[in-house]
Design an enzyme around this catalytic site. Structure first.
Site, PDB file in Angstrom:
ATOM      1  N   TYR A  80     -14.711  32.400  33.864  1.00 18.48           N
ATOM      2  CA  TYR A  80     -13.721  32.422  34.938  1.00 18.48           C
ATOM      3  C   TYR A  80     -14.210  31.786  36.236  1.00 18.48           C
ATOM      4  O   TYR A  80     -13.511  30.978  36.836  1.00 18.48           O
ATOM      5  CB  TYR A  80     -13.217  33.842  35.231  1.00 18.48           C
ATOM      6  CG  TYR A  80     -12.014  33.844  36.165  1.00 18.48           C
ATOM      7  CD1 TYR A  80     -10.755  33.512  35.677  1.00 18.48           C
ATOM      8  CD2 TYR A  80     -12.152  34.112  37.516  1.00 18.48           C
ATOM      9  CE1 TYR A  80      -9.653  33.468  36.529  1.00 18.48           C
ATOM     10  CE2 TYR A  80     -11.066  34.064  38.378  1.00 18.48           C
ATOM     11  CZ  TYR A  80      -9.820  33.740  37.877  1.00 18.48           C
ATOM     12  OH  TYR A  80      -8.734  33.683  38.719  1.00 18.48           O
ATOM     13  N   LYS A  95     -27.451  30.947  21.217  1.00 15.82           N
ATOM     14  CA  LYS A  95     -26.403  31.037  20.199  1.00 15.82           C
ATOM     15  C   LYS A  95     -25.407  29.942  20.537  1.00 15.82           C
ATOM     16  O   LYS A  95     -24.701  30.009  21.547  1.00 15.82           O
ATOM     17  CB  LYS A  95     -25.722  32.409  20.224  1.00 15.82           C
ATOM     18  CG  LYS A  95     -24.533  32.516  19.266  1.00 15.82           C
ATOM     19  CD  LYS A  95     -23.804  33.846  19.418  1.00 15.82           C
ATOM     20  CE  LYS A  95     -22.580  33.894  18.517  1.00 15.82           C
ATOM     21  NZ  LYS A  95     -21.805  35.161  18.692  1.00 15.82           N
ATOM     22  N   TYR A 120     -25.793  32.189  25.322  1.00 20.69           N
ATOM     23  CA  TYR A 120     -24.635  32.141  24.424  1.00 20.69           C
ATOM     24  C   TYR A 120     -23.646  31.126  24.973  1.00 20.69           C
ATOM     25  O   TYR A 120     -23.022  31.347  26.012  1.00 20.69           O
ATOM     26  CB  TYR A 120     -24.015  33.539  24.335  1.00 20.69           C
ATOM     27  CG  TYR A 120     -22.807  33.687  23.433  1.00 20.69           C
ATOM     28  CD1 TYR A 120     -22.442  32.717  22.507  1.00 20.69           C
ATOM     29  CD2 TYR A 120     -22.025  34.840  23.498  1.00 20.69           C
ATOM     30  CE1 TYR A 120     -21.338  32.877  21.697  1.00 20.69           C
ATOM     31  CE2 TYR A 120     -20.924  35.019  22.682  1.00 20.69           C
ATOM     32  CZ  TYR A 120     -20.577  34.040  21.788  1.00 20.69           C
ATOM     33  OH  TYR A 120     -19.475  34.203  20.981  1.00 20.69           O
ATOM     34  N   ILE A 168     -25.809  34.045  14.242  1.00 24.50           N
ATOM     35  CA  ILE A 168     -25.269  35.313  14.748  1.00 24.50           C
ATOM     36  C   ILE A 168     -23.832  35.334  14.271  1.00 24.50           C
ATOM     37  O   ILE A 168     -22.993  34.577  14.746  1.00 24.50           O
ATOM     38  CB  ILE A 168     -25.411  35.420  16.271  1.00 24.50           C
ATOM     39  CG1 ILE A 168     -26.901  35.463  16.637  1.00 24.50           C
ATOM     40  CG2 ILE A 168     -24.695  36.662  16.794  1.00 24.50           C
ATOM     41  CD1 ILE A 168     -27.187  35.516  18.127  1.00 24.50           C
ATOM     42  N   THR A 197     -18.964  39.560  21.651  1.00 19.51           N
ATOM     43  CA  THR A 197     -17.543  39.222  21.554  1.00 19.51           C
ATOM     44  C   THR A 197     -16.871  39.999  20.432  1.00 19.51           C
ATOM     45  O   THR A 197     -15.811  40.602  20.614  1.00 19.51           O
ATOM     46  CB  THR A 197     -17.380  37.714  21.291  1.00 19.51           C
ATOM     47  OG1 THR A 197     -18.035  36.991  22.325  1.00 19.51           O
ATOM     48  CG2 THR A 197     -15.919  37.324  21.239  1.00 19.51           C
ATOM     49  N   THR A 198     -17.494  39.996  19.256  1.00 23.50           N
ATOM     50  CA  THR A 198     -16.923  40.682  18.096  1.00 23.50           C
ATOM     51  C   THR A 198     -16.867  42.186  18.315  1.00 23.50           C
ATOM     52  O   THR A 198     -16.014  42.870  17.752  1.00 23.50           O
ATOM     53  CB  THR A 198     -17.735  40.347  16.830  1.00 23.50           C
ATOM     54  OG1 THR A 198     -17.888  38.931  16.743  1.00 23.50           O
ATOM     55  CG2 THR A 198     -17.057  40.861  15.575  1.00 23.50           C
ATOM     56  N   ARG A 235     -14.141  30.002  24.853  1.00 21.22           N
ATOM     57  CA  ARG A 235     -13.752  31.292  25.429  1.00 21.22           C
ATOM     58  C   ARG A 235     -14.000  31.361  26.937  1.00 21.22           C
ATOM     59  O   ARG A 235     -13.237  31.994  27.658  1.00 21.22           O
ATOM     60  CB  ARG A 235     -14.526  32.428  24.758  1.00 21.22           C
ATOM     61  CG  ARG A 235     -14.018  32.793  23.375  1.00 21.22           C
ATOM     62  CD  ARG A 235     -14.774  34.006  22.847  1.00 21.22           C
ATOM     63  NE  ARG A 235     -14.287  34.411  21.548  1.00 21.22           N
ATOM     64  CZ  ARG A 235     -13.347  35.334  21.333  1.00 21.22           C
ATOM     65  NH1 ARG A 235     -12.780  35.942  22.347  1.00 21.22           N
ATOM     66  NH2 ARG A 235     -12.983  35.646  20.117  1.00 21.22           N
TER      67      ARG A 235
END
Length: 295
Positions: free
Chosen positions: A110, A164, A136, A206, A47-48, A141
């Protein structure tokens, strides 16, 4: 007990972009800075790292470059999750082929699959590779959370070794630990919950914070594992203001701004992400200065 890919602080590293692609020279500089600062693992294209706006070619190039540049100094974990199971398999197999030490697999966004679909999705990816997989969970999100029922089933898979956990709910993490024990290691996905999750048997974090403060993020974990819980908690608390500033807008907007302020060529954000609001950037600058990260 399954083999843990790493313990401590793994950095969810930013991707330095140019106007036309990835700045690999600067990515190498960032990887070196992280390893010199004590970071325990490099997590590339998460993501980052703005993987959501990378082309397929860029995504693969970023993974391959991180593996080759790191040269086994620390583990490299590749973000290869997708809402398309077939594509996630393809990307995961590529990451294994080029030498990634593990995979980070976000819940499929989604589509809003059922728990049964989620289990089958992760099992299909894990079946397709021979390297360890980290699930994750970040429902804020993706709109999908991993339920305890799914964790119990997925923890049986030999290649699914960890999660995570970024749902922010310590009670659910307690129940996950009770249900799965050593069959599923837990990493904090939130920098403000490192010590609480370590206290529940977590293996580390993380981290976004590691981008700007690799040594101290590593030390929060190191001190805890050495039995210096008070010192670990004090260091966690010390960084509250900076953690808040790094998440005052959608990640990775603030951390990428921070890297630029600190003199790194982090490059632009990719749309639809955009520059910080001026008042939030001032808050970020103040926090960086308070921790000696800006002149």
């Amino acid at each position: 007990m399954k083999k843990v890919i790493f313990t401590g602080a793994g950095v969810a590293i930013v991707t330095p972009f140019t106007e036309t692609g990835i700045n690999f020279e600067e990515l190498g500089r960032l990887i070196d800075m992280q390893i010199e600062g004590g970071t325990d693992a490099i997590i590339i294209a998460g993501t980052t790292g703005e993987a959501a706006t990378m082309s397929d070619e860029e995504h693969k190039e970023a993974i391959k470059y991180a593996v080759e540049h790191t040269k086994k100094r620390v583990p490299v974990i590749a973000g290869t999750g997708s809402n398309d199971t077939a594509y996630a398999i393809q990307l995961s197999q590529y990451a294994e082929k080029v030498g990634a030490d593990g995979l980070l697999l976000v819940t499929p966004y989604y589509n809003k699959c059922s728990t049964k679909g989620l289990i089958r999705h992760f099992q299909a990816i894990a079946d397709s590779v021979s390297i360890p997989c980290i699930l994750y969970d970040v429902p804020s999100r993706t709109g999908v959370s991993i339920k305890l029922e799914a964790y119990k089933e997925l923890s049986k898979h030999p290649n699914i070794v960890a999660v995570k956990e970024a749902n922010g709910d310590l009670s659910s993490i307690l129940r996950l630990r009770a249900a799965c024990g050593d069959k599923l290691a837990v990493y904090s996905g939130n920098d403000d919950q490192i010590v609480p999750i370590l206290s529940l048997g977590g293996k580390g974090v993380i981290s976004v914070l590691s981008n700007v403060a690799p040594k101290d993020t590593h030390d929060i974990c190191r001190l805890y594992f050495e039995g210096k819980v008070k010192e670990s908690a004090e260091l966690q608390i010390k960084y509250t203001d900076l953690i808040d500033a790094l998440f005052c807008e959608t990640n990775p907007i603030p951390v990428k701004t921070a890297m630029r302020l600190m003199g790194y060529a982090a490059g632009p954000l990719r749309m639809p992400l955009c520059d910080m609001e001026p008042k939030n950037e001032e808050k970020l600058k103040a926090a960086l200065k308070a921790h000696g990260l800006l002149a």
